[in-house]
Enzyme design. Structure first.
Site, PDB file in Angstrom:
ATOM      1  CG  HIS A  33      -2.117  -0.980   0.966  1.00 16.97           C
ATOM      2  ND1 HIS A  33      -3.349  -0.598   0.504  1.00 16.97           N
ATOM      3  CD2 HIS A  33      -2.168  -2.323   1.110  1.00 16.97           C
ATOM      4  CE1 HIS A  33      -4.127  -1.689   0.408  1.00 16.97           C
ATOM      5  NE2 HIS A  33      -3.430  -2.742   0.763  1.00 16.97           N
ATOM      6  CD  GLU A 165      -7.159  -3.479 -11.333  1.00 16.72           C
ATOM      7  OE1 GLU A 165      -6.414  -3.990 -12.185  1.00 16.72           O
ATOM      8  OE2 GLU A 165      -7.373  -3.990 -10.237  1.00 16.72           O
ATOM      9  CG  ASP A 177      -0.460  -5.175  -8.511  1.00 14.62           C
ATOM     10  OD1 ASP A 177       0.479  -5.094  -7.695  1.00 14.62           O
ATOM     11  OD2 ASP A 177      -1.658  -5.213  -8.183  1.00 14.62           O
TER      12      ASP A 177
HETATM   13  C1  GLA Z   1      -3.049  -4.262  -4.920  1.00 18.49           C
HETATM   14  C2  GLA Z   1      -2.934  -3.069  -5.855  1.00 18.49           C
HETATM   15  C3  GLA Z   1      -1.516  -2.507  -5.866  1.00 18.49           C
HETATM   16  C4  GLA Z   1      -1.004  -2.268  -4.453  1.00 18.49           C
HETATM   17  C5  GLA Z   1      -1.256  -3.475  -3.569  1.00 18.49           C
HETATM   18  C6  GLA Z   1      -0.933  -3.214  -2.119  1.00 18.49           C
HETATM   19  O1  GLA Z   1      -2.281  -5.320  -5.416  1.00 18.49           O
HETATM   20  O2  GLA Z   1      -3.308  -3.441  -7.154  1.00 18.49           O
HETATM   21  O3  GLA Z   1      -1.478  -1.342  -6.642  1.00 18.49           O
HETATM   22  O4  GLA Z   1      -1.553  -1.104  -3.918  1.00 18.49           O
HETATM   23  O5  GLA Z   1      -2.601  -3.918  -3.625  1.00 18.49           O
HETATM   24  O6  GLA Z   1       0.422  -3.014  -1.954  1.00 18.49           O
END
Ligand code: GLA
Length: 385
Positions: A33, A165, A177
């Protein structure tokens, strides 16, 4: 998997695909996060991916079939639409939000897209915090641009996936991600500065094992809780008149403790300390310092549990079971967005069997859930080669 998806394409569309394209999921070693707070993350792309067999069409239509998404008759669901920037959702194929979102965002960046037939299949566990959706988005960006003979770089591809997204699928995720699914590198973790989008490859020691365990707790309310955390972080940054929590120091935060909402304070405390832990863990990994890595990953877990409040009991149990076995010889923590999903542990190879045995013999007894174990390898991203 590549062969299966190819064969299925030939069977379903009665033609050979022009190509098969893929993008991996990811596991995050540390830095949770922090991405949407302009901070640091240390993920690796993994050897679980989404594959898309595809061929170009002469018209303006995209027709896609998802082999893993079955309808009431247990048949793969499909979706079909004309390429334009005003697409609506298809309630019969919710997974196609990602496809529609990616098409809209590619058009917004002036890419010319041709029509396409697509067959999609993946083995990234879904809803487990291993970014099956980013792997789908990234694979779609690669597929659609390749078919259309459009050039796109990995960073732009990641931005397209994230925007799809955020704007169409409705989760206000950060960029981690999609960046690592695009630009991950075999045998490496990627230190990503989510503000500048600069990356540094950090080798994962070859004599270590990267193990992911799915708690199999069904994740509920993930998107709404995720979006709430994001708002709380923005509220904390606004308290300091800062663009993001990246610009707020721990000292500044602590000095304002009494003037802040208690929950918002703890959310910010997690993010600010997690950024530092991520940088420290990167150094520890570079120096093969597993006892330091162990401490930092455990502190990260405690911070997610107590301050960011995104872990659940079975996940805490899993971390405890593994921690008892590995002590200071390796690291373990929850990975991903939270509220269920997976833990990640990085341990010297000789501890691998002990970890697997402990999880298999203890987790179900304590939690009532069955674990699923993935021994992972760090993989190349879709745009790495
Ligand atoms: C999800 C979100 C990412 C990131 C993580 C927490 O995977 O897609 O962007 O914020 O949670 O680290």
């Amino acid at each position: 998997m590549e062969t299966i998806v190819k064969e299925k394409f030939t069977e379903l569309f009665d033609q050979q695909p022009d190509g098969v394209f893929a993008a991996p999921g990811r596991v995050n070693l540390i830095g949770e996060h922090t991405d949407y707070n302009d901070g640091f993350v240390l993920p690796a792309a993994i050897n679980f991916s989404t594959w898309i067999a595809a061929s170009k069409r002469d018209d303006n239509i995209i027709k896609a079939i998802a082999l893993d998404e079955l309808d009431d008759q247990q048949q793969p669901t499909q979706t079909e639409f004309e390429i334009n920037s005003d697409l609506a959702k298809d309630p019969k194929a919710p997974w196609s939000d990602y496809l529609r979102g990616v098409v809209i965002e590619l058009l917004a960046k002036d890419f010319n897209l041709c029509g396409a037939n697509l067959v999609i299949q993946g083995n990234v566990p879904r809803g487990a915090g291993l970014s099956s959706s980013a792997s789908l988005e990234t694979a779609l960006v690669l597929t659609l641009t390749q078919l259309s003979q459009e050039n796109i770089d990995g960073i732009t591809a990641a931005k397209v996936g994230q925007a799809a997204e955020n704007n169409f699928a409705g989760c206000q995720c950060g960029i981690m991600d999609q960046m690592v699914s695009s630009l991950g590198k075999k045998d490496n973790a990627v230190l990503l500065d989510c503000r500048s989008l600069e990356t540094e490859l950090i080798p994962i020691p070859s004599d270590s094992s990267l193990i992911v365990v799915n708690s199999n707790v069904k994740r509920g309310l993930v998107d709404s809780e995720y979006n709430t955390r994001r708002q709380q972080c923005e509220q904390a940054a606004a308290h300091f008149n800062a663009d993001s929590l990246r610009d707020v120091s721990l000292k500044q935060l602590q000095s304002e403790r009494d003037n802040m909402d208690e929950v918002v304070y703890r959310r910010a405390l997690h993010v600010i300390t997690e950024n530092q832990r991520t940088l420290d863990a990167t150094e520890a990994l570079k120096n093969n310092n597993f006892s330091e890595l162990s401490r930092l990953m455990f502190e990260s877990h405690e911070s997610m549990k107590n301050d960011f409040e995104i872990t659940v009991k079975p996940i805490d149990d899993l971390v405890e079971i593994i921690r008892k076995v590995i002590g200071e010889q390796g690291g373990v923590r929850m990975t991903g967005g939270g509220f269920g999903g997976c833990i990640v542990t990085l341990v010297p190879q000789e501890l691998k069997e002990k970890v697997l045995t402990a999880v298999n013999s203890e987790y179900n007894k304590i939690s009532g859930y069955e674990p699923t174990i993935f021994v992972c390898e760090a993989n190349n991203g879709a745009f790495t080669l």
